[in-house]
Scaffold this motif. Structure first.
Motif, PDB file in Angstrom:
ATOM      1  N   ASP A 111       0.813  -1.232   0.000  1.00 33.11           N
ATOM      2  CA  ASP A 111       0.000   0.000   0.000  1.00 33.11           C
ATOM      3  C   ASP A 111       0.840   1.273   0.000  1.00 33.11           C
ATOM      4  O   ASP A 111       0.298   2.384   0.131  1.00 33.11           O
ATOM      5  N   SER A 112       2.162   1.119  -0.133  1.00 33.53           N
ATOM      6  CA  SER A 112       3.037   2.295  -0.117  1.00 33.53           C
ATOM      7  C   SER A 112       2.843   3.143  -1.377  1.00 33.53           C
ATOM      8  O   SER A 112       2.548   2.619  -2.464  1.00 33.53           O
ATOM      9  N   THR A 113       3.033   4.483  -1.223  1.00 32.39           N
ATOM     10  CA  THR A 113       2.956   5.403  -2.387  1.00 32.39           C
ATOM     11  C   THR A 113       4.330   5.976  -2.716  1.00 32.39           C
ATOM     12  O   THR A 113       4.440   6.884  -3.549  1.00 32.39           O
ATOM     13  N   GLU A 114       5.352   5.453  -2.044  1.00 32.34           N
ATOM     14  CA  GLU A 114       6.717   5.868  -2.379  1.00 32.34           C
ATOM     15  C   GLU A 114       7.183   4.977  -3.526  1.00 32.34           C
ATOM     16  O   GLU A 114       7.831   3.953  -3.334  1.00 32.34           O
ATOM     17  N   TRP A 115       6.806   5.407  -4.714  1.00 31.47           N
ATOM     18  CA  TRP A 115       6.896   4.530  -5.876  1.00 31.47           C
ATOM     19  C   TRP A 115       8.309   4.015  -6.154  1.00 31.47           C
ATOM     20  O   TRP A 115       8.509   2.806  -6.331  1.00 31.47           O
ATOM     21  N   LYS A 116       9.284   4.880  -6.180  1.00 34.41           N
ATOM     22  CA  LYS A 116      10.636   4.466  -6.572  1.00 34.41           C
ATOM     23  C   LYS A 116      11.275   3.562  -5.524  1.00 34.41           C
ATOM     24  O   LYS A 116      11.727   2.443  -5.831  1.00 34.41           O
ATOM     25  N   PHE A 161       0.896  -3.361  -5.540  1.00 34.60           N
ATOM     26  CA  PHE A 161       1.678  -2.119  -5.526  1.00 34.60           C
ATOM     27  C   PHE A 161       1.917  -1.611  -6.945  1.00 34.60           C
ATOM     28  O   PHE A 161       1.701  -0.419  -7.252  1.00 34.60           O
ATOM     29  N   PHE A 162       2.399  -2.494  -7.835  1.00 36.76           N
ATOM     30  CA  PHE A 162       2.768  -2.044  -9.176  1.00 36.76           C
ATOM     31  C   PHE A 162       1.549  -1.579  -9.978  1.00 36.76           C
ATOM     32  O   PHE A 162       1.642  -0.645 -10.785  1.00 36.76           O
ATOM     33  N   GLU A 163       0.407  -2.188  -9.760  1.00 37.27           N
ATOM     34  CA  GLU A 163      -0.802  -1.716 -10.440  1.00 37.27           C
ATOM     35  C   GLU A 163      -1.230  -0.359  -9.918  1.00 37.27           C
ATOM     36  O   GLU A 163      -1.680   0.507 -10.695  1.00 37.27           O
ATOM     37  N   ALA A 164      -1.057  -0.155  -8.607  1.00 38.82           N
ATOM     38  CA  ALA A 164      -1.363   1.171  -8.049  1.00 38.82           C
ATOM     39  C   ALA A 164      -0.397   2.213  -8.598  1.00 38.82           C
ATOM     40  O   ALA A 164      -0.786   3.347  -8.912  1.00 38.82           O
ATOM     41  N   ARG A 165       0.882   1.837  -8.713  1.00 39.77           N
ATOM     42  CA  ARG A 165       1.870   2.780  -9.267  1.00 39.77           C
ATOM     43  C   ARG A 165       1.553   3.085 -10.730  1.00 39.77           C
ATOM     44  O   ARG A 165       1.686   4.236 -11.182  1.00 39.77           O
ATOM     45  N   LYS A 166       1.110   2.058 -11.438  1.00 38.84           N
ATOM     46  CA  LYS A 166       0.779   2.268 -12.853  1.00 38.84           C
ATOM     47  C   LYS A 166      -0.395   3.235 -12.990  1.00 38.84           C
ATOM     48  O   LYS A 166      -0.387   4.147 -13.843  1.00 38.84           O
ATOM     49  N   ALA A 167      -1.420   3.044 -12.151  1.00 36.19           N
ATOM     50  CA  ALA A 167      -2.580   3.949 -12.203  1.00 36.19           C
ATOM     51  C   ALA A 167      -2.169   5.369 -11.861  1.00 36.19           C
ATOM     52  O   ALA A 167      -2.661   6.346 -12.461  1.00 36.19           O
ATOM     53  N   ALA A 168      -1.257   5.503 -10.883  1.00 39.47           N
ATOM     54  CA  ALA A 168      -0.815   6.848 -10.492  1.00 39.47           C
ATOM     55  C   ALA A 168       0.086   7.470 -11.547  1.00 39.47           C
ATOM     56  O   ALA A 168       0.164   8.696 -11.665  1.00 39.47           O
TER      57      ALA A 168
END
Length: 626
Positions: free
Chosen positions: A404-409, A447-454
């Motif tokens: 659930d992290s939003t710190e993508w890198k 996580f990666f799908e959330a990062r992709k959407a963002a």
């Protein structure tokens, strides 16, 4: 004096060994009763054996336990044959129940390594009663031995009394009635120690005949006894002759023993008729004895055949047990083979008595050795599986903590590191492995799908990367087939450039991936072949220069190449073993497998080159020697 033929004693007896197969796979063995015998006229036993009666068939262990309790606590004397039969029947049922319980456990999906044998109250009770019977039989044996000694003393006393009656014909006549009473007493006294029986009987007959020979005055009584004895012995001869038509050989033999016992208890006949009537009785006995002997010769021949078959099975099991098991598949394959041999073993009858236990112990030892090592292997494997599963569960927990992290890198880097660590962990059972992988992959994908959407705004960059990677693919396709170091360097430069380019649109990734690796595989293959040919030609051209360095230069170079050859073989084996542990269910897993396959192919090409160089050295050595 009575003819020696009438001194012939009766024989009989049975031996009942048994064997049980009790290891992980082998469960039971039928029980054997073997009659050992000699012809009637050649043995030294006194007592006659009774004709065997049909044995009761017990359906349950409880019935057998009830019967052994009756013997243990009742007044009847325990008979060895029945006690042995009850023990055999009990454990046949007991082992059959165990086999059925184990099969039901396996059919229900149970783990054979976790199976526990449940204690059996009936078996414990049976053992306790058998202990009482054993003590009872020991006491009875002691009493019987004491009785035999007492009987011996009584018969010796009778012999002395008869001996005292034959001093003169007058003394014999006066003692006739007392003599008849002594004969009756002798017949009523039964068992004596076996080692004394024959000598005792011969002495008794000697003095009885001397008494009759001295009985002159009362010749009418003597002739009457002779006639009566002759009638009785002729009746026994007729009975013995009829036994030749008895279809049951064992029964006929046992009945003959009873007839011999009766024959011995009958007094003498007239001296001139003794040889004739004994020869008639002996001739009838010989017919039965020969049939009996032939019967057991057939059994012995069959037992020798069974021994040969069982020896062959032992050799097969020992050979299987000696084979190397490289993994679970080999263990299961060999287990199936041994179980089949155990099933065949159960279909074979008994070996000769002196070898029956030995050959069984040899077979059981080979089976126990195999199944013991198998159990140890799977225990070790199970421990390793548990350790690997625990490591993977720990990674799953870490991945879920990051999903659930939003710190993508930074989070992406951590998850990628977790994925790399996942690949370093050893095997777990397939079903559990798939379950753990799906759980781990689910956390990563979340996580990666959330990062992709963002990062939807990054699509333009991904399309730019797509064009760059397509250009690299086209450049790779345009490279000529000319072999050389420059071409290799150019290919590697383009590969590095391709890998440095960022992500492409997800829907285009698979197609591009396949196109890129298709052209790359072709180039690598062609370059490896061409470069290998060039290197081999250069090596052959330089061989003469190597030979000029000294007498052993070529041998030294060959030894170096052989060590390189062995090293390459080991590397290829290591890669191929690792490939067997990889899961290609994901695209990244498939990519890693493709990369490893390319490395394996490169190593195999290098291996072939080294092999050709060794051949070239051998050819050069041969040419120089010529």
């Amino acid at each position: 004096m009575m003819d020696s033929q009438e001194n012939a004693p009766v024989i009989g007896g049975t031996v009942s060994p048994s064997e049980e197969l009790c290891n992980t796979e082998v469960k039971s063995e039928e029980v054997k009763s073997e009659v050992t015998s000699q012809p009637v006229e050649e043995t030294d036993e006194e007592e006659a054996s009774e004709v065997e009666t049909p044995r009761k068939v017990y359906e349950t262990k409880a019935e057998i336990l009830e019967r052994i309790r009756e013997i243990a606590h009742g007044d009847e004397s325990p008979q060895k044959e029945e006690v042995d039969y009850l023990k055999t029947a009990f454990y046949k049922l007991h082992i059959a129940e165990r086999e059925a319980s184990f099969k039901a456990y396996l059919d229900g999906g149970g783990d054979p390594e976790q199976y526990q044998i449940t204690p059996d109250e009936l078996e414990e009770a049976f053992k306790a009663e058998m202990g009482i019977v054993k003590e009872k039989r020991a006491k009875l044996f002691k009493e019987q031995e004491a009785e035999k000694q007492a009987n011996l003393a009584k018969k010796l006393e009778i012999i002395e009394k008869v001996k005292s009656m034959i001093t003169t014909p007058e003394e014999a006549n006066k003692s006739y009635q007392e003599f008849k009473a002594l004969q009756q007493q002798w017949r009523e006294i039964k068992n004596v120690p076996a080692e004394k029986a024959n000598e005792l009987w011969r002495n008794y007959q000697l003095y009885v005949e001397q008494f009759y020979d001295m009985l002159r005055l009362n010749s009418e009584a003597r002739e009457y006894d002779f006639r009566k004895n002759k009638e009785q012995k002729e009746r026994l001869c007729e009975a013995a002759e009829k036994l030749a038509d008895e279809p049951d050989i064992i029964s006929a033999f046992h009945q003959l023993q009873k007839l011999h016992q009766e024959y011995r208890e009958i007094g003498p006949v007239a001296k001139e008729e003794r040889e004739e009537i004994w020869n008639r009785f002996k001739a009838a006995s010989t017919v039965i004895n020969k049939r009996h002997q032939q019967h057991f010769e057939g059994i012995r021949a069959k037992e020798e055949e069974n021994l040969a078959r069982k020896t062959e099975l032992c050799e097969k099991v020992e050979a299987i047990a000696a084979e190397e098991n490289k993994g679970s598949g080999d263990w299961e394959k060999h287990t199936k083979q041994i179980i089949e041999l155990q099933a065949e073993w159960k279909t074979i009858g008994f070996a000769p008595q002196k070898m029956n236990v030995k050959i069984f112990e040899r077979f059981r030892a080979a089976c126990d050795d195999f199944f013991g090592r198998k159990a140890e292997y799977f225990k070790t494997l199970k421990d390793a599986f548990k350790e690997n599963a625990d490591k993977k569960r720990a990674l799953i927990e870490k991945a879920k903590a990051l999903q659930d992290s939003t710190e993508w890198k930074s989070t992406a880097d951590k998850l990628i590191a977790l994925q790399k660590e996942w690949k370093t962990i050893g095997m777990v059972p397939k079903k559990l492995g798939d379950q753990l992988w799906d759980e781990f992959l689910g956390a990563c994908n979340k996580f990666f799908e959330a990062r992709k959407a963002a990062g939807a705004g990054q699509h333009s960059e991904e399309y730019a990367n797509l064009e760059k990677k397509r250009e690299v693919v086209e450049k790779l396709k345009a490279i000529t087939e000319e072999a050389g170091d420059d071409v290799q360097k150019e290919v590697q430069k383009l590969v590095d450039e391709y890998q440095s380019i960022g992500h492409v649109p997800f829907k285009e990734k698979d197609k591009l991936y396949e196109e890129y690796h298709a052209v790359l595989d072709r180039l690598y293959k062609e370059l490896n072949i061409s470069v290998a040919k060039r290197r081999l030609n250069n090596f052959k051209q330089n061989l003469k220069q190597v030979a000029e360095r000294g007498e052993n230069a070529l041998d030294t170079e060959r030894a170096r190449l052989f060590r390189q050859y062995e090293t390459l073989k080991q590397e290829i084996q290591t890669y191929e073993n690792n490939l067997g542990f990889l899961n290609a269910s994901s695209k990244k897993g498939s990519s890693l497998i493709d990369e490893m396959n390319r490395k394996v192919q490169k190593l195999k090409d290098d291996l072939n080159l080294v092999k050709e160089k060794i051949k070239a050295i051998d050819a050069e050595n041969k040419a120089q020697q010529g």
